[in-house]
Design an enzyme around this catalytic site. Structure first.
Site, PDB file in Angstrom:
ATOM      1  N   LYS A   1     -15.560 -20.284  52.449  1.00 44.67           N
ATOM      2  CA  LYS A   1     -14.502 -20.962  51.696  1.00 44.67           C
ATOM      3  C   LYS A   1     -13.247 -20.975  52.550  1.00 44.67           C
ATOM      4  CE  LYS A   1     -11.747 -20.753  47.487  1.00 44.67           C
ATOM      5  NZ  LYS A   1     -11.650 -20.208  46.121  1.00 44.67           N
TER       6      LYS A   1
ATOM      7  N   ARG B   1      -5.176 -25.770  41.184  1.00 43.24           N
ATOM      8  CA  ARG B   1      -4.181 -24.720  40.926  1.00 43.24           C
ATOM      9  C   ARG B   1      -3.168 -25.176  39.894  1.00 43.24           C
ATOM     10  NH1 ARG B   1      -3.288 -22.678  47.198  1.00 43.24           N
ATOM     11  NH2 ARG B   1      -5.445 -21.972  47.508  1.00 43.24           N
TER      12      ARG B   1
ATOM     13  N   LYS C   1      -3.194 -18.091  50.983  1.00 47.93           N
ATOM     14  CA  LYS C   1      -4.428 -17.307  50.905  1.00 47.93           C
ATOM     15  C   LYS C   1      -5.105 -17.147  52.278  1.00 47.93           C
ATOM     16  CE  LYS C   1      -5.219 -18.434  46.037  1.00 47.93           C
ATOM     17  NZ  LYS C   1      -6.222 -18.760  45.000  1.00 47.93           N
TER      18      LYS C   1
ATOM     19  N   LYS D   1     -17.210 -24.668  50.914  1.00 46.02           N
ATOM     20  CA  LYS D   1     -16.119 -25.278  50.162  1.00 46.02           C
ATOM     21  C   LYS D   1     -14.888 -25.407  51.033  1.00 46.02           C
ATOM     22  CE  LYS D   1     -13.275 -24.132  46.204  1.00 46.02           C
ATOM     23  NZ  LYS D   1     -12.943 -23.166  45.199  1.00 46.02           N
TER      24      LYS D   1
ATOM     25  N   SER E   1     -11.177 -30.270  43.829  1.00 43.80           N
ATOM     26  CA  SER E   1     -10.223 -31.039  43.027  1.00 43.80           C
ATOM     27  C   SER E   1      -9.463 -32.093  43.833  1.00 43.80           C
ATOM     28  CB  SER E   1      -9.247 -30.096  42.329  1.00 43.80           C
ATOM     29  OG  SER E   1      -8.534 -29.311  43.263  1.00 43.80           O
TER      30      SER E   1
ATOM     31  N   TYR F   1     -16.356 -32.567  39.844  1.00 44.12           N
ATOM     32  CA  TYR F   1     -15.689 -32.997  38.614  1.00 44.12           C
ATOM     33  C   TYR F   1     -16.201 -34.363  38.176  1.00 44.12           C
ATOM     34  CZ  TYR F   1     -12.823 -29.107  39.930  1.00 44.12           C
ATOM     35  OH  TYR F   1     -12.430 -27.840  40.282  1.00 44.12           O
TER      36      TYR F   1
HETATM   37  C1  PBG Z   1      -9.896 -19.552  42.979  1.00 45.40           C
HETATM   38  C2  PBG Z   1     -10.603 -20.856  43.044  1.00 45.40           C
HETATM   39  C3  PBG Z   1     -10.031 -22.010  43.573  1.00 45.40           C
HETATM   40  C4  PBG Z   1     -10.950 -23.026  43.402  1.00 45.40           C
HETATM   41  C5  PBG Z   1     -12.079 -22.481  42.784  1.00 45.40           C
HETATM   42  N1  PBG Z   1     -11.838 -21.118  42.570  1.00 45.40           N
HETATM   43  C6  PBG Z   1      -8.682 -22.231  44.151  1.00 45.40           C
HETATM   44  C7  PBG Z   1      -8.217 -21.362  45.226  1.00 45.40           C
HETATM   45  O1  PBG Z   1      -8.987 -20.724  45.942  1.00 45.40           O
HETATM   46  O2  PBG Z   1      -6.995 -21.286  45.363  1.00 45.40           O
HETATM   47  C8  PBG Z   1     -10.701 -24.440  43.813  1.00 45.40           C
HETATM   48  C9  PBG Z   1     -11.507 -25.493  43.176  1.00 45.40           C
HETATM   49  C10 PBG Z   1     -10.988 -26.870  43.356  1.00 45.40           C
HETATM   50  O3  PBG Z   1      -9.981 -27.158  44.026  1.00 45.40           O
HETATM   51  O4  PBG Z   1     -11.634 -27.753  42.776  1.00 45.40           O
HETATM   52  N2  PBG Z   1     -10.609 -18.409  43.035  1.00 45.40           N
END
Ligand code: PBG
Length: 330
Positions: free
Chosen positions: A196, A206, A223, A254, A280, A319
């Protein structure tokens, strides 16, 4: 000159094209992410994600029934946690009567065959908007793992089929596996977000959960100390291999579309099922272009999801799952 080899022969009409097709897309490939909030008969639109809502549990259950009817057999659920329940340790994440635990029970009650995959992460529960506990201005890896293990056992008790840790702490798959085994949850699987990346494409998500890292000089502002650097590719394989060794049942890559090189590379190296998250921001880009009339929404959705599968995904978190399932029916 005589041309003997003509690749166009196999593209002459739809019948021959479908006969030689290498990749097919079906509603069974999809996992639908869903956002949940407190209340009754409530649904709120998420402006940056047209067509996506936060729903109270009753409407969530109704949506799960509709999805199952359409052939979508798995959901990944995320909670909008009220501010007063947030703290540094994410304690609410393992409340047996928390929003997450109630959601799982209600879905499994109404649609027992639906695979429920709760997101296991602290960020929606954290006052700092981080996936880890903050200790002296740092993300505390090992303390976070203990919290994730508690959350995993709690959601397993509520009826989760698969836990989906999305945090990127080191060693958390092993810690979670051990906690699940010790508590008798031998059949609860782990889908680990193995590779990720720290990505700007998570923005709309978010804002949907109000879970972005908070502006504060005492905590990391992003992060990047746990999610991966997007300049790297070999590192992804290293991350994936560790999660496989630690006992992951399914591994995730991801984001999706800008990272298909990573998907193809991991596919060539492992035989476990691979999930890809069409995140997203990817969804928001497509919707924005379609709303402007710059892209054909339906064709672009089917094409992008098919390309994710072609790269090597066994399942796609998207989605657009419901929309795509409807399109595939017609
Ligand atoms: C957080 C999490 C995130 C997503 C899934 N779980 C956001 C992040 O890591 O800040 C993102 C999913 C998306 O953008 O569709 N644990």
């Amino acid at each position: 000159m005589i041309i003997y080899s003509r690749n166009r022969r196999l593209r002459t009409n739809e019948s021959i094209r479908s006969l030689v097709r290498e990749t097919t897309l079906s509603s069974q490939d999809f996992v639908m992410p869903l956002f949940v909030m407190e209340g009754e008969n409530k649904q709120e639109a998420i402006p940056s994600m047209p067509g996506i809502y936060r729903r109270s549990i009753d409407l969530l259950v109704k949506e799960c029934k509709d999805l199952y009817q359409l052939g979508i057999k798995a959901v990944n659920i995320y909670m909008k946690v009220p501010d007063h329940l947030k703290d540094n340790a994410g304690t609410e994440a393992w409340n047996k009567d928390g929003l997450m635990q109630r959601s799982i029970r209600e879905i499994k009650n109404a649609v027992p065959e639906m695979i429920v995959m709760p997101d296991v992460a602290l960020d929606p529960y954290s006052i700092y908007g981080h996936d880890g506990i903050v200790t002296n201005g740092q993300i505390d890896n090992d303390a976070t793992n203990e919290a994730l293990a508690k959350m995993s056992v709690s959601v397993a008790e509520a009826g989760a089929d698969i836990v989906a840790p999305s945090d990127m702490m080191d060693g958390r798959v092993a810690v979670i596996r051990q906690a699940l085994e010790e508590n008798g949850h031998h059949h609860v699987g782990i889908l680990s977000y193995a590779a990720k990346y720290a990505s700007s494409f998570y923005g709309p998500f978010r804002s949907a959960l109000d879970s972005a890292p908070k502006e504060n000089i005492n905590i990391p502002k992003d992060k990047k100390t746990y999610q991966m650097d997007f300049h790297n590719s070999r590192e992804a394989l290293n991350e994936v291999m560790k999660d496989v060794e630690e006992g992951a049942d399914i591994i995730m890559i991801k984001p999706g579309l800008p990272y298909l090189d990573i998907v193809a590379k991991v596919r060539a190296s492992i035989d476990l099922p691979i999930a890809v998250y069409n995140v997203s921001g990817e969804y928001a880009m497509l919707k924005a272009a379609a709303q402007n009339g710059w892209l054909d929404n339906d064709k672009a959705i089917i094409e992008s999801l098919t390309c994710i599968k072609r790269a090597g995904a066994d399942m796609i978190f998207t989605y657009a799952a419901k929309e795509a399932a409807l399109l595939l029916q017609s």
